[in-house]
Design an enzyme around this catalytic site. Structure first.
Site: not given
Ligand SMILES: *Cc1c(COP(=O)(O)O)cnc(C)c1O
Length: 335
Positions: A79-81
């Protein structure tokens, strides 16, 4: 002063400056005066859903283009921005993007991962690895791309190199023109480049970082980047870092974070995320409670984005939905 200014050319990926907005209802709710709390809206950066990584990517992509890159390679959590915004920057610049993510496929593609797909990124799942394992996989991917005739540019974890951190040196300067009297900027500290750039622009006494659990030693990480920016050979002393908001670890949801999300949403219509900005706001609230931040001085909360992460965090989503008060058409609450 940086010695290499002028060598790297920054590309423009958004419209600047971002707004600085008052948050009077939230301010009063946490024990500050109505005019004491302002929000720097880097969540409104207009590329790829917004967020702090764009400021870093302007420098990192500028360097990649100068090197003739054809493909951006970076790393992160599922879930890396940062991975999502690298994918968006690549799309904007006409570069391919390969995201090397920790973990295995199979988890439903929601939140950031769904956007990674829309932006056309390729994902390489690195399995159950630590930071070094992730970086090693990215190196191997870059080698393969080179053999295939591509020119890969490795974008560091979180965009946090000295070059990437320049984006937040510029943000600090931008903020000084908007709020010259700022006493404290509160910011989530992940890979550290955001806090480091602000420390360089504003001095260590005016930046309060809230550790989110993304690195083992945030003080060391931020100091190293801040020193690289300033060219100083000794760390900036007395970094203000709160370590009390990590809870059981990076991806976990804590009660102070859940209350911070609810409070910001209900007082200002402001959406925070469970991993970064929720922790930063919980840290701000704790800092007011213990007297580190006081009424009558200007505090700025740096909103670094992360909204898609809320939709990739099942625990936070379940809690948010449970907050919904429902009634039937007669105005009776259902059992
Ligand atoms: C990455 C990130 C941060 C932390 O920034 P770093 O420069 O990695 O410390 C804060 N907020 C959000 C929403 C992020 O995605």
């Amino acid at each position: 002063m940086t010695s290499d200014s002028g060598i790297h050319r920054r590309v423009t990926l958004a419209t600047w400056p971002t707004p600085l907005e008052p948050a009077p209802r939230l301010a009063r709710a946490i024990g500050l005066g109505a005019d004491d709390l302002w929000v720097k809206r880097d969540d409104l950066i207009g590329l790829g859903g917004g967020g702090n990584k764009i400021r870093k990517l302007e420098w990192l992509c500028g360097a990649a283009l100068a090197d003739g890159a054809t493909v951006l390679v970076t790393t992160g959590a599922p879930q890396s921005n940062h991975a999502r915004l690298t994918a968006a920057a690549g799309a904007r610049l006409g570069l391919d993007v390969v995201l090397v993510l920790a973990g295995t496929p199979g988890a439903s593609a929601s939140g950031n991962l769904a956007l990674d797909g829309l932006f056309g990124a390729t994902v390489v799942w690195a399995g159950d690895v630590d930071g070094e394992g992730l970086a090693a996989t990215a190196e191997r991917v870059a080698e393969r791309l080179r053999r295939e005739g591509g020119v890969p540019a490795l974008i560091p974890f979180g965009g946090s190199s000295v070059l990437g951190a320049r984006g937040y040196l510029a943000c600090g300067q931008e903020l000084l023109t908007q709020a010259p009297d700022v006493e404290t900027v509160v910011v989530a500290a992940g890979s550290g480049g955001t806090m480091a750039g602000l420390v360089d622009a504003l001095g260590p006494a005016r930046v309060l970082g809230v550790h989110c659990g993304a690195v083992a030693d945030p003080a060391l990480t931020v100091s190293a980047l801040a020193c690289g920016l300033s060219g100083a050979d000794h760390p900036p002393h007395e970094l203000r870092l709160r370590l009390d908001q990590v809870g059981a670890g990076y991806g976990t949801l804590t009660e102070p974070v859940m209350s911070a999300l609810t409070l910001a949403a209900r007082t200002e219509g402001l959406v925070l995320d469970p991993v970064y900005t929720g922790r930063a706001m919980a840290g701000l609230i704790a800092a007011v409670a213990d007297g580190d931040i006081v009424a009558g001085r200007r505090t700025v909360f740096l909103h670094t984005g992360g909204l898609p992460g809320l939709f990739g965090h099942p625990a936070a989503l379940a809690r948010a939905e449970a907050e919904l008060s429902a009634e039937d058409a007669q105005g009776t609450a259902p059992r």
